[in-house]
Structure formats: structure tokens, C-alpha cells
Design a protein around this motif. Sequence first.
Motif, short mmCIF file in Angstrom:
data_model
loop_
_atom_site.label_atom_id
_atom_site.label_comp_id
_atom_site.label_asym_id
_atom_site.label_seq_id
_atom_site.Cartn_x
_atom_site.Cartn_y
_atom_site.Cartn_z
N VAL A 396 48.22 37.76 26.31
CA VAL A 396 47.48 38.11 27.51
C VAL A 396 48.42 38.57 28.62
O VAL A 396 49.64 38.34 28.58
CB VAL A 396 46.65 36.90 28.04
CG1 VAL A 396 45.62 36.46 27.01
CG2 VAL A 396 47.56 35.75 28.43
N VAL A 397 47.82 39.23 29.62
CA VAL A 397 48.51 39.60 30.86
C VAL A 397 47.86 38.83 31.99
O VAL A 397 46.63 38.82 32.12
CB VAL A 397 48.43 41.11 31.13
CG1 VAL A 397 49.00 41.46 32.50
CG2 VAL A 397 49.15 41.89 30.03
N VAL A 398 48.66 38.17 32.81
CA VAL A 398 48.13 37.39 33.93
C VAL A 398 48.14 38.24 35.19
O VAL A 398 49.16 38.83 35.56
CB VAL A 398 48.95 36.10 34.16
CG1 VAL A 398 48.40 35.33 35.37
CG2 VAL A 398 48.92 35.22 32.91
N ILE A 399 46.98 38.31 35.84
CA ILE A 399 46.81 39.06 37.09
C ILE A 399 46.47 38.08 38.20
O ILE A 399 45.47 37.35 38.11
CB ILE A 399 45.68 40.11 36.97
CG1 ILE A 399 45.93 41.05 35.79
CG2 ILE A 399 45.54 40.87 38.27
CD1 ILE A 399 47.11 41.96 35.96
N ASP A 400 47.27 38.06 39.24
CA ASP A 400 47.06 37.16 40.36
C ASP A 400 46.47 37.96 41.52
O ASP A 400 47.09 38.91 42.00
CB ASP A 400 48.40 36.54 40.78
CG ASP A 400 48.24 35.32 41.68
OD1 ASP A 400 47.34 35.35 42.55
OD2 ASP A 400 49.02 34.36 41.53
N TYR A 416 51.31 39.49 37.48
CA TYR A 416 51.29 40.65 38.36
C TYR A 416 50.39 40.36 39.57
O TYR A 416 49.31 39.78 39.41
CB TYR A 416 50.73 41.89 37.63
CG TYR A 416 51.61 42.41 36.52
CD1 TYR A 416 52.61 43.34 36.78
CD2 TYR A 416 51.40 42.00 35.20
CE1 TYR A 416 53.41 43.84 35.76
CE2 TYR A 416 52.19 42.49 34.17
CZ TYR A 416 53.19 43.41 34.46
OH TYR A 416 53.97 43.91 33.43
N TRP A 417 50.85 40.77 40.75
CA TRP A 417 50.00 40.69 41.93
C TRP A 417 49.31 42.04 42.10
O TRP A 417 49.97 43.07 42.23
CB TRP A 417 50.83 40.36 43.17
CG TRP A 417 49.98 40.21 44.42
CD1 TRP A 417 49.15 39.18 44.71
CD2 TRP A 417 49.89 41.13 45.50
NE1 TRP A 417 48.54 39.39 45.92
CE2 TRP A 417 48.98 40.59 46.44
CE3 TRP A 417 50.47 42.37 45.78
CZ2 TRP A 417 48.65 41.23 47.63
CZ3 TRP A 417 50.16 43.02 46.98
CH2 TRP A 417 49.25 42.44 47.87
N LEU A 435 43.10 40.27 29.92
CA LEU A 435 43.57 39.80 31.21
C LEU A 435 43.10 38.38 31.49
O LEU A 435 41.98 38.00 31.17
CB LEU A 435 43.06 40.71 32.33
CG LEU A 435 43.30 42.21 32.19
CD1 LEU A 435 42.76 42.93 33.43
CD2 LEU A 435 44.78 42.52 31.99
N VAL A 436 43.96 37.62 32.16
CA VAL A 436 43.60 36.33 32.73
C VAL A 436 43.81 36.43 34.23
O VAL A 436 44.93 36.71 34.68
CB VAL A 436 44.42 35.17 32.15
CG1 VAL A 436 44.08 33.87 32.87
CG2 VAL A 436 44.19 35.04 30.66
N VAL A 437 42.75 36.24 34.99
CA VAL A 437 42.80 36.39 36.44
C VAL A 437 43.01 35.02 37.08
O VAL A 437 42.32 34.05 36.76
CB VAL A 437 41.51 37.04 36.98
CG1 VAL A 437 41.50 37.04 38.50
CG2 VAL A 437 41.38 38.46 36.45
N VAL A 438 43.97 34.97 38.02
CA VAL A 438 44.21 33.79 38.83
C VAL A 438 43.66 34.09 40.22
O VAL A 438 44.09 35.04 40.87
CB VAL A 438 45.70 33.44 38.92
CG1 VAL A 438 45.91 32.20 39.79
CG2 VAL A 438 46.28 33.22 37.52
N SER A 439 42.69 33.28 40.66
CA SER A 439 42.03 33.56 41.93
C SER A 439 41.59 32.28 42.59
O SER A 439 41.34 31.28 41.91
CB SER A 439 40.82 34.48 41.69
OG SER A 439 40.11 34.71 42.90
#
Length: 531
Positions: A396-400, A416-417, A435-439
Motif C-alpha cells: 500500500v501507499v500511505v497518504i496523509d 505522502y502529504w 491507498l491508506v488515508v490518514v486523516s
Amino acid sequence: MTTKINAGTLKRNIYDAQRGQRELALLDIREHGQYGMGHPFFAVSCPYSLLEAIAPRLVPQNSVPVVFIDDDDGLSERAAQALKQLGYTNLQILDGGAPAWEAAGFTLYQGVNLPSKTFGELVELVYNTPTITAGDLKVMQDRGDNVIILDGRTPEEFQNFNIPGGISCPNAELPLRFDAIVDDPNKTVVINCAGRTRSIIGAQTLIDFGIKNKVVALENGTQGWALFDLELERGADRFAPNIINDDSLASAKLRARVLAEKRSIPFVNIESVRKWQLDLRRTTYVIDVRSSIEFESGHLPGAVHAPGGQLVQATDIYVGVHGARIVVCDDNEVRAIMVAHWLRRMGRDAHVLRGGVGADATEMGSVNPYLSADIAPNLPEISEKQLALSLKNKDVVVIDIRSFQSYREGHIPDAYWVLRANLPHQVAIIKDKDLVVVSDNNLAARLFAREADSLGCRSVCLLSGGLNAWVSAQSDIQRSPDEPADRECKDYLFFTGQRHMGNKKHMRQYLEWEIGLVSQLDADERTSFDL
């Protein structure tokens, strides 16, 4: 169909809306930092990151003309498409965006809450609101003079820092609770906020309500106190009483009625309010100006909450349509009259609900932004343990998508921001990826995911519990004090951004900005205020 409007025509339309000849919503869809660095005076911030969640609150009627402002970078076209899906039918784009507005000879103002901030400065000039410096107040305190300090900000702000000895009493509560706090007509009353606006409005409110005490505004608020090298108090728990006796309430109501009659403040009954709410030809905001606890205990159907002092201090956060009707309500008219008094001076068509909410307050709880699953589907969630395993396998790719400050302070390694507005320029990061979103905002995450999906990502899920869950599991975090670079941080207003963190340079810049607002007004902007 979305059309374009030039700066000159838009300027005339704003003028007409301010005079009640039409309705108009002027939405600046750039991120908070971009907006704060320069926007038209009457533009309302509605950042693209949360557009579909915020716009329905700011613009509740989908037939109202809406004009988008961007940086002439194509963002308005994307915003128009998004609001069309919500049913908005009258959408326009400022041709050339904010740069074209400035090129036409019109001012782009720095800062936020421009109409309210400027109004506070005008009130001081027009009414000659009395003030006291921090140095003189400190002398009075040290001498033991008969003085009381009332802090007109929110209780949360008060507890962060306050003038030593002050009592929290938000501005709209001042005329209601004054007699319960001040029982000596010879006591000098000092009203403060963090800067200028609420100090001025709070002091002038008591004067306009006919309070006999000497009332003054603390010049430059807590920032003025700090600039005198005086210590602020933190964590104070002195609050105005919640319960007031019958005599105090009777006095407050009498003063309110006198002011309402003097200022010709209009009242409206509940039957008319209900008809207005159903009228699709005109926007009507019903705003409950009591405390959040009172609101959640029972409010009118269709009403939204805004503490009265904050509604005056930052009207553009709550009201996005120029030329709209506003009905303010409480339980006994005192706070509503205070707010309507100032909103009408600001050029707003404000009315007071006669008799207060009473038995018609049939809805309970808070009113929160809402997105239907058709607009932005709910996201599947992934646990911290599952994410750790997926990262180990490079699946996965982590998106912040949190604020840039939060990202700098700590994020999942190699995350990634990304701002939603920037997604088309960062397709390579998400194309054909899981994608895994951090929010820290579920609505923002859902809107981001929808756009990422349209740009070709394979799947999107949300980290359950956000970064806090990752940290609680004692997983590694990465800090990046200088990344993203300042120039990329469109969501943050660097201008005076550290004034509440002890940065005296920023304090001085902020106060100079606030005092200088009036001198920037053109004739149309100045005459929009009824002062």
C-alpha cells in the motif's frame, strides 16, 4: 451550465447583494492559507478540501448564484462540477481568479473574517469606544482599584490564556449576565479579547445596553498585555454564572427592549419563520445564539448554532449568502437582540425571534456536516496492525491529508502529504495503487477518496483511529520539521500565525493589520456598514 464572470461585473453584483437587491454567495475555494494571503473583502472561505461538506451550510439554497474564486488554476471548474452533483444550479467562476480581481484594481485583503474585523475598527472610530492600555490596567490592579475584567472570548479560549484575574463571559452573554457578575455601579468594567474586535464590541455592547458602570475595552487584548511584557494566566476556571435570578433577568430584558426599540430591530414570530424556511425564493438562516449546551438540549428545526459573540466576530464562517435573511434566537430575546443589533449595523437583514425558542425547540443534539454515500461513500477501515503488515509487504501507499503542521510533527514513515486540490498534479503517487488515508476528519477523507478514485487509484481505505492509533501501538513515526516546504503549505496562514505562541513580532504585525483595515476600504465596502 457554468459561466464565467469578470471582476467588474462581480463587483457590481456584490454591491447589489450588500444592499439587499439580490442574493450572492462568493466562495473562495482555495485552502485557508491561500485565502488568508489575499482575497476580495466579501469572499467567504470554503476550501476545496471540504467543499461539499461546508457549502450546504454556507449556501443552504441550491438556486442561489454562487461565484467561485481560485488562483486561475482550474480549481473552480472542479468545484463547479462537485456542487452540480449536490444540486446547485446557478454557478459562476470569476474569470482569471484572484489575480484578475487584483488586476482590475480591486484590493485583495490579507487575513480572515474581514467584514467582522473591519466592523470592530469602525465601531471604535464611530462611537469613540473608551479604551484602557495594558499598562494602565496593571497599575489599577496593583493599586487595588475597584475594577473587574470580563473576557468576551469563548470559554475555551479563556482557559488557554487570559488576563490575570479575568472572568470568562462571552460577548453575547455580557448583557444577559452582567447584573449577576457586577453588583457595584462604581466598579470599572474592562472587556478584553485576544486582540481588538471582541474587546471593542463587548465594551460597546454594554454601553449601548445602558450599563451605568464605567466600561472600557482593553486596548489590543491579551496581545497588548503580552507586548507590555506582562504575564498571562493559564488554565483559569472563573466563569459567569449559568443561573441568574429573576431580578437580574428582568433588568437585562428591559435594557434589551429599550435598545431594540431605539435601533428599530425587527421581530418575527415563529409562524413567519416557518414560512421563510420554506420559501425557495429567499435564503433564511435561523441561528441559535445560546451556548452549545443549551442548543443541544433543544432547538428549532432547521436552526444552526453559533455563539452570539462568535457570530458577530466571524459572521462569514456561518453566513455565506450576501443579501440573505438572518433570524437570531435564544430563550429570552436578550442575547438575540444583542446579536441582531450588531448584525444590522453590519448591513445584514437580521431579525429576532419573538419570545425565544420556547416549546418550539423540539430538536435535540448538535447539527453536524453531512455527506450522503452517493456523494462520497463511506470508507472501509484498516487497523494499525493490518497497515503495518501491508507496509512491510509494500502492498500500500500511505497518504496523509491532515494539516501540514500535524504532518511535520509526526507521520507514518514514507507517508505522502497530499492536499485534495493538488491530486491532479500528483497522479503518479496514486495511479493504480492501493491507498491508506490518514486523516483526522472523516468527511475530508471520503471526499479525497472519491477524487483519488476518479484519477485512477485502485482502492482507498482509512486508517482506523488515525495517527493516534498508530502512535498508541508504539509504531514508528517520522518527523519532518521542514517538509513539506513552506511554499507548499497552502492550508496554513503564515501571516501572524504565531501571535498566540508568544511571537511578539507576529503580535505587532497582527495588530497593525487589524488597525489598518479601515484605510483599505473602497467606497462600496465602507457603505455596506450601517454606521
